[in-house]
Design an enzyme around this catalytic site. Structure first.
Site, PDB file in Angstrom:
ATOM      1  N   GLU A 496       0.813  -1.223   0.000  1.00 38.16           N
ATOM      2  CA  GLU A 496       0.000   0.000   0.000  1.00 38.16           C
ATOM      3  C   GLU A 496       0.841   1.266   0.000  1.00 38.16           C
ATOM      4  O   GLU A 496       0.310   2.370   0.091  1.00 38.16           O
ATOM      5  CB  GLU A 496      -0.958  -0.046   1.200  1.00 38.16           C
ATOM      6  CG  GLU A 496      -1.977  -1.170   1.043  1.00 38.16           C
ATOM      7  CD  GLU A 496      -2.747  -1.494   2.307  1.00 38.16           C
ATOM      8  OE1 GLU A 496      -2.285  -1.125   3.403  1.00 38.16           O
ATOM      9  OE2 GLU A 496      -3.800  -2.136   2.199  1.00 38.16           O
ATOM     10  N   GLN A 610       4.862  -4.343   2.590  1.00 42.22           N
ATOM     11  CA  GLN A 610       4.607  -5.711   3.045  1.00 42.22           C
ATOM     12  C   GLN A 610       4.724  -6.650   1.855  1.00 42.22           C
ATOM     13  O   GLN A 610       4.789  -6.196   0.712  1.00 42.22           O
ATOM     14  CB  GLN A 610       3.209  -5.798   3.628  1.00 42.22           C
ATOM     15  CG  GLN A 610       2.100  -5.554   2.603  1.00 42.22           C
ATOM     16  CD  GLN A 610       0.753  -5.279   3.234  1.00 42.22           C
ATOM     17  OE1 GLN A 610       0.435  -4.147   3.546  1.00 42.22           O
ATOM     18  NE2 GLN A 610      -0.040  -6.323   3.412  1.00 42.22           N
TER      19      GLN A 610
HETATM   20  O1  IFM Z   1      -5.440  -5.835   5.015  1.00 42.09           O
HETATM   21  C1  IFM Z   1      -4.418  -5.192   5.680  1.00 42.09           C
HETATM   22  C2  IFM Z   1      -3.498  -4.560   4.654  1.00 42.09           C
HETATM   23  O2  IFM Z   1      -2.939  -5.525   3.816  1.00 42.09           O
HETATM   24  C3  IFM Z   1      -2.401  -3.780   5.333  1.00 42.09           C
HETATM   25  N1  IFM Z   1      -2.964  -2.790   6.211  1.00 42.09           N
HETATM   26  C4  IFM Z   1      -3.818  -3.370   7.243  1.00 42.09           C
HETATM   27  C5  IFM Z   1      -4.961  -4.155   6.626  1.00 42.09           C
HETATM   28  C6  IFM Z   1      -5.829  -4.774   7.723  1.00 42.09           C
HETATM   29  O3  IFM Z   1      -5.073  -5.662   8.474  1.00 42.09           O
END
Ligand code: IFM
Length: 776
Positions: A496, A610
């Site tokens: 993200e 991530q």
């Molecule tokens: O779904 C996740 C996302 O991949 C990363 N931010 C937090 C979200 C909820 O855990």
């Protein structure tokens, strides 16, 4: 005074004998770190969850009581629906010889707060010297019943140690709770029945769900029951009783029980407030409730998931901690509900469900308790209307699943604005609800994975095929023709920190996978179940779609490994600036990067939040060679900050696959400490559901080496050096297998009446019904 910072706040070794590796203990009271323990020690039964705030109140506390599926939306366009913080039934204020019991006053001579995972019971053992010098031993216990999902039970024993004293209690139900300021309830009827049962009714402001809360108390002095004089007190959204001072002689023990219950009009068996009262009136005392509660945990949880790690105490505790929370956070009683990204342990992510469920948590249930997995997938099927609405709103076809989900019919509920941008001073826009679209394929993937593990045809016919077709209809409408090929532009992938990118590899591959599966099942149903195909075709226009799927899937651009075998995360990632991430990687603070850069700047750098390409290599593992996997690990991991709790589990599993046991274990160590570790600020807004599901995957899929590839079962264990053995159960096509792995051998017991074929360490074997297979 036990307030010092000179030893770890959490102790993992207090359990001995039967309780070894079952206890997590907070060893000092820290009024600055209440949030961590409130979340990590939270109690839940899938119907509800409670943050483990203390009976007495503190200024930094965050009390939370969440009931599954009771979403409400506060007024105004800026709000999205969220799980409301229901009335608090835990609060109890003690006045001991005229002094209010408060751990921030006087002196703490002994303190332990323990979560017993086996019993799912929270206890607090305190030796307190009051400011006036009176000493007390006070023990608090509580649980949220797994046997009767509506019930919370509390017990307090108070023993004065220096003099005879008086004990006064003020206790009740407090509906003045909010979600950080947002009040979700209209005031309802308050009432005391038979001088005994307090009632608070409330109704959510928009969704009009009726809640009814009850509490009752019982008192005993040296096991002799008595009823103190009491006065009922009502205020706005609050009903409390003051139990008048009772003298307790030195070294005698006064016991107080508070039994509470909550029922809502969302309950499948909801009838009326009167019926709820009748049900609550029949609820037993602490000890009888506790016996049934323990029996439920034993039979439904610990017998069902007897997962054992030998040789590493913390790891054994960590996997039990994972199973404990996976049970507490999952509404196994109702398929209209799903799992929140923070379970019920905090307001974080508003109780919404994300891809966290399908990709991180569901594999645990698919493999270990298929009935619950099916229910969770049924939730997605039931929420198809919301997904269709989202597709229509975005000018697409089929089912475009929301990034964040709440009510079945809601469609997208991701908030639009998030944390502050340190450069502009404005809130950062959250694009995920608009353009993080891979979730639609993730859901289809989970459906397929469930089907492969279980062989549940009934599910496929009723829900599964439709989910795979409806999601593929979305993808064919989503693809964009660019020259000779199709592309997916302007998305957010799992990383993200990259917004509005073109051809995120994970998204494109997963969309392609979704289209291919739809083609496969379309053709299969043509042969095997034309009637079902005809009815689904009429609903989703499948005849036209089938042609589109074939044309578009064949031409969908799938980013290929470059000369260095690196798969471009998206079209521009590899050309972006590279900066030294060492300081941010070393920082204990998640998101430390944003103290220096804003998201726009990070968008222009090769920094990954991530697992992104990494999760592609895990989910679609047999599409990539070991060399490609290694090259991508070497390229992306140094650029990955693991700023999402979802990241490390995936990396650990891949490291296991790549044969790097040490790296796999070190990633696991970090993942398993995200909530359970000593960072006392890691979980204030709630535990990390996906990380917890990921820990189970690391153990079973990573170290245990369980995989399903092309519909076949594979087992290739690689235990960490320090583990002497790992045992766990899995279901394969209805057969329960008990797997026991040591450093030198693997034993598989087939407890079913049918033979099971699987590939163990590269060799296909057949394990006959009711037999045990052992290597060597
Ligand atoms: O779904 C996740 C996302 O991949 C990363 N931010 C937090 C979200 C909820 O855990």
């Amino acid at each position: 005074m036990l307030l010092k910072n000179d030893y770890p706040a959490l102790n993992y070794d207090k359990g001995t004998g039967e309780e070894k590796n079952w206890l997590v203990t907070e060893t000092r009271f820290d009024p600055e770190a209440l949030g961590k323990v409130e979340a990590v020690f939270s109690l839940g039964n899938g119907y509800m969850g409670l943050r483990s705030a203390t009976e007495e109140r503190y200024s930094n506390e965050v009390r939370g009581n969440f009931i599954a599926g009771t979403f409400n939306k506060f007024l105004g366009d800026k709000e999205v629906t969220e799980l409301p913080n229901a009335a608090d039934m835990l609060e109890m204020t003690f006045t001991l010889n005229g002094e209010t019991f408060q751990l921030t006053q006087g002196e703490i001579l002994f303190y332990e707060r323990t979560l017993n995972l086996k019993k799912a019971e929270l206890s607090r053992d305190i030796h307190w010297r009051s400011p006036a010098g009176e000493e007390y031993k006070i023990v608090f216990s509580r649980f949220v019943s797994l046997d009767n999902l509506h019930v919370i039970a509390q017990k307090v024993t108070i023993t004065p140690l220096t003099n005879d004293v008086t004990v006064k209690l003020n206790s009740g139900i407090n509906g003045q709770m909010t979600n950080t300021g947002t009040q979700h309830f209209q005031e309802g009827v308050l009432r005391l029945y038979d001088q005994k049962i307090m009632k608070l009714e409330a109704r959510t402001t928009e969704s009009a769900i009726d809640f009814v809360h009850f509490s009752r108390h019982a008192f005993a002095l040296e096991n002799e029951e008595f009823t103190p004089k009491n006065t009922i007190f009502m205020d706005r959204r609050k009903i409390f009783t003051t139990f008048e001072p009772e003298t307790v002689a030195k070294n005698q023990t006064m016991t107080i029980e508070k039994i509470s219950g909550v029922y809502t009009s969302r309950d499948k068996d909801w009838n009326s407030v009167e019926t709820a009262l009748e049900l609550f009136s029949k609820v037993g005392n602490y000890d009888t409730l506790f016996t049934a509660h323990q029996h439920a945990w034993q039979s439904k949880v610990w017998k069902q998931y007897p997962i054992q790690i030998e040789g590493a105490n913390f790891d054994q505790l960590a996997i039990r901690f994972a199973v404990y929370h996976l049970t507490g956070m999952t509404p196994a009683h109702d398929n209209r509900m799903n799992i929140g990204a923070k379970g019920f342990s905090g307001e974080g992510y508003k109780g919404h469900a994300f891809w966290d469920t399908e990709i991180f948590v569901l594999p645990f249930f698919t493999t270990s308790n298929p009935t619950i997995a099916r229910q969770l997938l049924e939730y997605r099927w039931l929420s198809l209307p919301g997904a269709v609405r989202k597709a229509v709103e975005n000018n697409y076809e089929g089912a475009m699943f929301p990034w964040e989900s709440a009510w079945l019919e809601d469609g997208e509920v991701t908030p639009v604005w998030g944390a502050a941008d340190i450069i502009t001073g404005e809130p950062t826009k959250i694009w995920s609800g608009f353009i993080e679209q891979h979730i639609t394929a993730d859901i289809a993937f989970a459906v397929w994975q469930y089907y492969q593990f279980t062989g549940d045809k009934d599910f496929m016919e009723k829900h599964g095929y439709e989910l795979i077709f409806a999601t593929a209809v979305f993808w064919q409408s989503r693809l964009e023709k660019k020259g000779d090929q199709y592309e997916i532009t302007g998305v957010v992938g799992p990383d993200e920190y990259k917004e509005h990118v073109d051809n995120n590899a994970f998204t494109n591959y997963m969309a392609h996978w979704n289209l291919e599966k739809a083609i496969h099942y379309y053709e299969l149903l043509q042969q095997e179940n034309p009637a079902l195909l005809a009815s689904l075709s009429a609903k989703w226009d499948l005849t036209r779609n089938y042609t589109e799927w074939q044309e578009k899937s064949a031409k969908l651009y799938l980013p290929q490994p470059n000369a260095e075998l690196v798969i471009p995360q998206d079209d521009t990632y590899l050309s972006k600036k590279i900066i030294d991430l060492a300081p941010y990687k070393a920082s204990a603070q998640v998101g430390a990067l944003f103290l220096d850069y804003n998201l726009d700047q990070v968008n222009d750098m090769q920094i990954t939040k991530q697992a992104d390409v990494m999760i592609l290599l895990y989910l679609l593992e047999n599409e990539f060679s070991p060399e490609v996997k290694q090259a991508n690990w070497d390229y992306y991991e140094p650029k990955t900050l693991h700023d999402s709790s979802l990241s490390r589990a995936t990396h650990s599993i891949l490291a296991s696959d790549l044969g790097d046991k040490e790296l796999a274990y070190s990633m696991f160590e970090k993942a398993s400490r995200i909530d359970l570790g000593q960072n006392m600020k890691s979980s204030d807004a709630g535990i990390h559901s996906a990380s917890i599901g990921g820990i189970w995957q690391v153990v079973v899929n990573g170290f245990g080496g369980v995989r399903m590839l092309d519909g076949k079962l594979f087992l290739h264990p690689h235990l960490p050096e320090k583990w002497t053995a790992l045992s766990f159960p899995i279901y394969w096509k209805g057969s329960r297998l008990l797997i026991h792995v040591t450093q030198t051998a693997t034993e598989i017991s087939n407890t079913s009446n049918q033979d099971v074929v699987l590939t163990l360490n590269g060799k296909e074997i057949s394990i006959l019904a009711n037999t045990t297979f052992t290597t060597n």
